[in-house]
Motif scaffolding. Structure first.
Motif, short mmCIF file in Angstrom:
data_model
loop_
_atom_site.label_atom_id
_atom_site.label_comp_id
_atom_site.label_asym_id
_atom_site.label_seq_id
_atom_site.Cartn_x
_atom_site.Cartn_y
_atom_site.Cartn_z
N PRO A 2 1.08 -1.82 0.47
CA PRO A 2 0.19 0.18 -0.09
C PRO A 2 0.69 1.65 0.00
O PRO A 2 2.30 1.38 0.21
CB PRO A 2 -0.50 0.01 1.19
N GLU A 6 -3.39 4.83 -0.65
CA GLU A 6 -3.77 3.74 -0.05
C GLU A 6 -4.02 3.99 1.85
O GLU A 6 -4.53 3.64 1.92
CB GLU A 6 -3.47 2.55 -0.55
N GLY A 216 -7.59 5.02 -3.83
CA GLY A 216 -6.19 4.28 -3.56
C GLY A 216 -5.96 3.16 -5.34
O GLY A 216 -7.23 2.97 -5.32
#
Length: 271
Positions: A2, A6, A216
């Motif tokens: 991530p 994110e 994201g």
């Protein structure tokens, strides 16, 4: 892994559910993460109210009046807001239980993430104190990058991915920002002009802000707080498009490995 958008998505997602609420208890099923989870975590956090939820780089910060809980999602981690009726999955390692049947659940298949507690001033924590500026705040500018890059021979892509220079510009968004700015990723950081850095700083902000707005980038292991993937990957201009036509000039996108990372670019549009 991530990346900043994110993590920011998770931050914004979980904050409304737990800000102002008191942690009733913490249930640690698996303490062996990147760093061991404190054996006393439940005793430390039980009864503490979450005053705020914020982000520094890729660290999520849960502030209380006694200290701060730091959570890093590592390579494959996620946080979800669930209830006790939802089944516990294999890699659901930690639950933070609040009133009204609200649980913040930490899941991490690869266990490269971290759940840490500190009572010291958060900006002095060893994981945060040497980090560069946030790319979406006012102190991140092209002039700042130009000064930091003076006489640097490192590739500009590696330079903007250095968390001591600026935080949160991971591989996906470094590729995207350099393409948007028309800068070849292998050029030496010290050779980039002030005007180019001003454009690059703007493009970094734009790429990250767009991704945050879209929720994201969709990565294989990433889900947001509701368990739904982000929706930005389909709009990426170069990352993951090796061998496909450039969206600007239609020439074939090239790829090299830089620090063992996929680096995709257009030889015609990026100089």
């Amino acid at each position: 892994m991530p990346e900043l958008p994110e993590v920011e998505t998770v931050c914004r997602g979980v904050a409304p559910h737990i800000t102002g609420r008191i942690i009733q208890h913490a249930l640690v099923r698996q303490p062996r993460l990147r760093w061991p989870v404190s054996e006393n975590l439940n005793n430390i956090v039980s009864g503490l109210a979450i005053q705020s939820v914020s982000r520094r780089a890729k660290y999520l910060l849960f502030t209380t009046d006694k200290g701060t809980l730091l959570i890093h999602l590592g390579m494959s981690g996620s946080l979800r807001i669930v209830t006790s009726q939802q089944d516990v999955k294999t890699h659901d390692h930690i639950d933070f239980v609040f009133a009204d049947n609200i649980i913040m659940r930490y899941n991490d298949p690869r266990r490269f993430g971290a759940v840490l507690w500190t009572a010291e001033p958060i900006n002095e924590h060893k994981l945060l104190k040497d980090l560069g500026p946030e790319p979406l705040l006012a102190d991140f500018t092209g002039e700042y990058l130009h000064v930091r890059a003076k006489n640097r021979k490192v590739p500009v892509k590696s330079f903007i991915m250095d968390s001591h220079v600026v935080v949160g510009v991971g591989n996906i968004y470094a590729n995207e920002a350099l393409f948007m700015a028309g800068i070849h990723p292998l050029r030496h950081a010290g050779q980039i002009t002030l005007a180019e850095y001003e454009k690059l700083a703007d493009c970094i902000c734009t790429a990250l802000a767009n991704a945050i707005q879209q929720g994201g980038t969709t990565l294989r292991d990433f889900v947001n707080e509701a368990g739904k993937p982000g929706y930005f990957q389909q709009q990426l201009r170069v990352y993951g498009r090796t061998g496909l036509p450039c969206m600007q000039c239609q020439n074939t996108l090239q790829e090299v490995r830089l620090s063992n990372r996929s680096t995709v670019f257009c030889n015609d549009c990026q100089l």
